[in-house]
Each structure stands twice: as structure tokens, then as C-alpha cells.
Design an enzyme around this catalytic site. Structure first.
Site, short mmCIF file in Angstrom:
data_model
loop_
_atom_site.label_atom_id
_atom_site.label_comp_id
_atom_site.label_asym_id
_atom_site.label_seq_id
_atom_site.Cartn_x
_atom_site.Cartn_y
_atom_site.Cartn_z
CG ASP A 52 -4.97 6.26 4.22
OD1 ASP A 52 -6.14 5.95 4.46
OD2 ASP A 52 -4.02 5.88 4.92
CB CYS A 91 -10.15 2.90 6.23
SG CYS A 91 -9.07 2.09 7.41
CE LYS A 150 -9.30 -0.14 3.55
NZ LYS A 150 -8.42 0.94 4.06
CG HIS A 152 -10.48 -2.38 6.66
ND1 HIS A 152 -9.73 -1.26 6.95
CD2 HIS A 152 -10.23 -3.26 7.67
CE1 HIS A 152 -9.05 -1.45 8.06
NE2 HIS A 152 -9.35 -2.66 8.52
CE LYS A 383 -5.53 6.13 8.31
NZ LYS A 383 -4.73 5.11 7.59
#
Length: 597
Positions: A52, A91, A150, A152, A383
Site C-alpha cells: 500500500d 494486493c 505477507k 495473501h 488503491k
């Protein structure tokens, strides 16, 4: 001249010609043999990806109030891209594209519903096993591969320990980090971040199914309905799943989503944020030390700077931009410590290093008057917005001393998907021949062997919906961008969708444009003044050219299962990673020792 460098005395006039010849010969020797030797050996590959981070948040991209000396040092010692584009503005799909070198719609990681990222560790969606990541290809070339941070991209498919989507099933030899992503739910006393609309839908479905079960049971008992008990039991089971999903979304997110894993083992459930940064840093440095004598790929996938922006005490209230600035500066410090470990092990000159963000900063992330999301500089949007530059234009920095030139800025369209073919090339691997790879090898551009990017068109998706297309008209230098769909800002003119979390991709929250909005980014990078047939003589030609490119692009797409369908993102108790006996999931294998930064 750099610090600590020594300036040799000027040569005497009679020796000038010999000095010049010697200098030129030495330079030629390095360029020919030194660079060749560096290229012939397999470099270590170090990839930093922030979460981000806005392009305007770091010093080398124009920010003069947030201190990022270590990221800025990478730019001074390497190549900085000014038109580096994420394949998605969120993401999960952006990282899928980064790992595979393919638009997320090709792998099923692009959503046609409003849930554009994985919602639970216990969902069944994720990066399909038949997708080939760059980690898997580098493994085959003898690299030791590691992921810190991360993921995800999903965990399980059919049982709590099949790990079909896990990093170790996608080419990584070692994983330490979050299989999910940070949420405000991970920190106590923070407002929940899980989608309120999803919670409402789960509750509605629970009620509908409960009513159906009650009606069918009553009908069965009174003889009014002819139905077997197995069907009623199935309805009851489905209803329980929806109800438990709804109930757990209010109190169990921290325990079920906010976990740390080492390979397949859970080490913290829930994770203790006060020591997460130090654990990640320790793991990254340890990985470099363990593998210093063999080629390695290390992907540092930062949890910074996603909300809740948990920042250690050492960096709190140190920046001029509140908690967000503190978090950025802590991340920069971590970058510096990891780069220091390369220097300590003598690996700097043999390591290809990259820094980027997965997409633009989130404008809607606020706490009262405090801004908790990033700044996207002069670029519109942020975003979640598939078309506007602020959602997809990100930092892109490369360093490889002795191979890549230092202090160079390249203003050519490039993509995060380009990392895939670039690192495979550096490792001596071969790209898969059975699928479309959308990325392009960046080495000729980074080394100055060519002056233009290989990309002629880039397609900008919001979920599975095509919102915009970029055309690099190489003979003129123009970079045209046509917007077919744009989000409706709330309030009007605000530049974001305040009150919604992020802007939608379809429905009443977007505007369709026919003809599309057209900009020339080489003259109007802020996308402030759309062109028309009256103001741009090439308007019709450009729109037709982009239209034909869209048709050709769509012919290369093949149907694949949608990994982010409502069923796949729904919480399923039998898929829940659990340290303990479900539902009593708790452990702390990191111990109570202090991990100070």
C-alpha cells in the site's frame, strides 16, 4: 566522488597520453571482463515489495518530509523507473501477477464480484497450483528460495493441512510470515476492517437458510412435504457454515486471520504485533547469512505500510506525517538493515536488488482527520482504482553494482509483471512455453542497451473488468491512455470514494465512457484534461488503435475457475489453520523473549 574515495594526484604532462591510455584500458577491461564475469555468474536476487505504499511517499520520488534514506540510496546506486505499473490496484491480484508474470485474469485471481481480495485464511481460493511462479523456475536453476512477510495468495483447498496454495507449494523453499494480510482486526482496540457488506450478506443467507430448514422440517413432520432427512441435514450444514462465518467475523478474525507461520507450522496465533517487525528482520538477515555461499532468491514482502500501521516505539512520533510516516520510516530502516547484511557478507556486488509497492496508497484510509493511507504524488486516484494512475503507478528501483548504471532515471512504461522474465533470465532459466507471459525482460532497458520498453500496450483491470488501456506510441513518444470505466468519486470531485473503503469496479459506483476518456500521459501525467476530437487531431486514430489492441488481447484469454468467487472467499471451518484444537486456536512458539529493534 563518494565518501572515503581518494583523488589521485594529477599526472605530469609528459605522462598524460600514457595515463589516458592506461585509464581507458582499465575501464574497457572492467566493462568487458568485469561486467561479463558478473553477468555469467548467477546473482543473488533480493526483492522488496511494500504494501500500500504510494509513489509519493519516498524521498527519491519527490517526498521531502518523510525520511527514506535507505530506499533513496538504492535509487542513487541504481536505476529508478518513473512509469512502473502494477497489474492490479489491490494486493491479492497484483501479487498474483507479480509472481506469475501474467495478468491476474489469466490465473483466475481477478474477481467479477465486489470481493477482490481473499477475505480469510480459511477460504478455498488462491493462486492455482498449475501457475508457475518465478520462485519455482529459480528453484530448478539451483537457487534457494525464501519468502519473508505477507503472502495473501491462499493456504488450503480441501482440508486444513493440504497447503495447496501455500508458498512452499509455489516454489519457495522457506516461508516465514503472514499467510494472510494485516488488518485493523489484528490490533486490539481498532475498528474492524472486514467488509461490513459481507457480514450483512452472511447474516441474510443464514436467516434465509434457517427459515428454509424450519419450513422443510415442519413440512416433513406434518407430512405436507415429501423430502428426505439427508437434504434437510445438508441445508442445516450450509446454514451453520454461513452463521459461523457471520459470527466469527465479529470476534475471531484476530485469532483466525492474524497468524504467523514458519513453513507449514503456525508460530503465533494470534500474532503479537509489537514484535512482528523485529521477527521479520531477524528472519531476513538469517536467511542471507545461511545462504551466503550459494545463489538465493529472497522475497521480502513487507507488512508495512498497510493498516493498522503498527509501529514499534523506536519510530513512533518521529516523522512529520503521523503514524503513517512513522511506519514508512520504520520500513525504510528495515530495508537499510537488510542491505547492511548484504554488505557484511560481501554480497552487495553480486546481488540484483529491487524495490517496489504492490499498488498505490489508499486515500480512503483515515482516522478522523489523520491520514492513514499513502500519498500518490501528482497522480489521480489510489488503491482499488484500476485505471487512474494513482492506483497503479508505483516506485520501481533496481540496483546491481557493476552491471546496472548508477543514478539513472528511465521514463518508459514497465510493469511489476516484468520482474518474472527478468529474474528467470538472470538465473539462466527458460520461460514457460505453454502459456502467455505478459511481462518483459527488463535487463536490456536497465543496462541502456535499448532506449524503449518492449511494452506497446498495457491493460488496466479493476477485478475482471477492463477499465483503461495504455498505448506507448514509440515513433512519437506519446503515451496514450483511454479510460472506458472510471469510479464515481464520493463526494463529487474528492478524488476518492470516501465512506466506501475503496472504489467499486462495476455497478452504480462507476461511469462508463463512450467514447472513452483519452489522455496523453507524456503531456498530462496527472490526467487532468481529457482530450477530445476537437482538441486532439489524432483522437479517432488513437481510439481505433487501442480498440483493436483490446480485441487482440481478449482473444488471448481463456476461461479459468474464478478463485475469488463468493464460495471460494467464504470462511470454511475445515480449512482453518489452527495451532491447537479447533476452535480453540492459540499458540506462541516464538516465546516471551524480547526482540528489540
Amino acid at each position: 566522488m563518494g565518501a572515503g574515495a581518494r583523488r589521485d594526484p594529477a599526472p605530469r604532462p609528459l605522462r598524460g597520453r600514457r595515463y589516458l591510455v592506461t585509464a581507458l584500458t582499465s575501464c574497457l577491461f572492467w566493462n568487458t571482463f568485469g561486467m561479463s564475469a558478473a553477468m555469467d555468474s548467477k546473482p543473488n536476487i533480493l526483492l522488496f515489495v511494500a504494501d500500500d505504499l504510494g509513489i509519493g511517499d519516498i524521498g527519491c520520488y519527490g517526498n521531502n518530509t518523510i525520511r527514506t534514506p535507505n530506499i533513496d540510496r538504492l535509487a542513487r546506486e541504481g536505476v529508478k523507473l518513473t512509469q512502473h505499473i502494477a497489474a492490479a490496484p489491490l494486493c491479492t491480484p497484483s501479487r498474483a501477477a507479480f509472481l506469475t508474470g501474467r495478468y491476474p485474469i489469466r490465473s483466475g485471481m481477478a474477481s467479477s464480484n465486489r470481493y477482490r481480495a481473499l477475505q480469510w485464511n480459511a477460504g478455498s481460493g488462491g493462486l492455482p497450483a498449475n501457475e508457475t511462479t518465478f520462485a519455482r523456475l529459480l528453484q530448478k536453476q539451483g537457487y534457494t528460495t525464501g519468502l519473508i512477510g505477507k503472502w495473501h495468495q491462499g493456504v488450503n483447498c480441501e482440508s486444513f493441512n493440504d497447503h495447496c496454495h501455500h508458498p512452499l507449494n509455489h516454489g519457495f523453499d522457506y516461508f516465514y510470515g503472514m499467510p494472510f494480510t494485516l488488518l485493523s482486526n489484528c490490533q486490539e482496540n481498532k475498528p474492524p476492517e472486514l467488509d461490513a457488506a459481507l457480514q450483512a450478506k452472511l447474516w441474510l443467507y443464514s436467516q434465509i437458510i434457517a427459515l428454509a430448514v424450519f419450513t422443510l422440517t415442519a413440512g416433513k413432520l406434518t407430512g405436507l412435504v415429501s423430502i428426505c432427512w439427508k437434504i434437510i441435514a445438508c441445508f442445516t450444514l450450509v446454514g451453520c457454515i454461513f452463521f459461523i462465518s457471520w459470527y466469527s467475523s465479529y470476534g475471531f478474525v484476530q485469532y483466525w486471520n492474524c497468524i504467523l507461520m514458519r513453513n507449514h507450522d503456525i508460530t503465533e496465533q494470534p500474532m503479537r504485533l509489537e514484535r512482528t517487525a523485529s521477527l521479520m528482520l531477524k528472519e531476513a538477515v538469517s536467511f542471507i547469512e545461511r545462504n551466503r555461499h550459494r545463489p538465493f532468491l529472497l522475497f521480502i514482502s513487507f507488512l508495512h505500510v498497510h493498516t493498522p500501521l503498527f509501529t514499534t516505539a523506536k519510530f513512533l512520533r518521529k516523522s512529520r506525517h503521523g503514524l503513517y510516516g512513522d511506519n514508512v520510516e520504520e520500513m525504510d530502516w528495515m530495508v537499510g538493515k537488510i542491505l547492511d547484511s548484504l554488505d557484511k557478507e560481501g554480497l552487495k556486488n553480486n546481488t540484483f536488488t529491487y524495490f517496489a509497492s504492490d499498488h498505490g496508497g489508499q486515500l480512503e484510509a483515515q482516522d478522523g482527520s489523520a491520514q492513514l493511507g499513502g500519498w500518490n504524488g501528482i497522480y489521480k486516484g489510489g488503491k482499488g482504482m484500476g485505471g487512474w494512475e494513482g492506483g497503479i503507478r508505483v516506485p520501481g528501483i533496481f540496483r546491481w553494482p557493476g552491471v546496472l548504471p548508477a543514478g539513472i532515471v528511465i521514463d518508459e512504461p514497465t510493469s511489476l509483471m516484468d520482474i518474472y522474465p527478468t529474474v528467470v533470465h538472470l538465473a539462466g532459466g527458460i520461460l514457460p512455453q505453454d502459456r502467455v507471459i505478459d511481462g518483459r525482460n527488463l535487463m536490456p532497458l536497465l543496462r541502456g542497451r535499448v532506449q524503449q520498453s518492449e511494452h506497446e500496450f498495457l491493460f488496466h483491470y479493476c477485478g475482471s473488468y477492463l477499465h483503461a488501456v495504455r498505448w506507448h506510441q514509440k515513433d512519437s513518444g506519446a503515451i496514450w491512455k483511454a479510460h472506458y470505466v472510471t469510479p464515481v468519486f464520493r463526494p463529487p470531485g474528492a478524488g476518492a470514494c470516501y465512506g466506501k473503503g475503496i472504489c467499486p469496479c462495476f455497478g452504480e459506483g462507476v461511469t462508463h465512457h463512450d467514447p472513452p476518456l483519452l489522455f496523453d500521459l507524456s503531456r498530462d501525467p496527472s490526467e487532468a484534461k481529457p482530450l477530445t476530437g476537437n482538441t486532439e487531431p489524432l483522437f479517432d486514430i488513437v481510439i481505433k488503435k487501442i480498440g483493436r489492441a483490446i480485441e487482440e488481447h481478449r482473444r488471448t484469454l481463456t476461461p479459468v475457475p474464478e478463485q475469488l468467487s463468493f464460495y471460494n472467499i467464504m470462511w470454511k471451518p475445515w480449512l482453518q489453520p489452527c495451532c491447537g484444537t479447533f476452535p480453540f486456536c492459540w499458540c506462541d512458539k516464538e516465546g516471551d523473549s524480547t526482540h528489540s529493534l
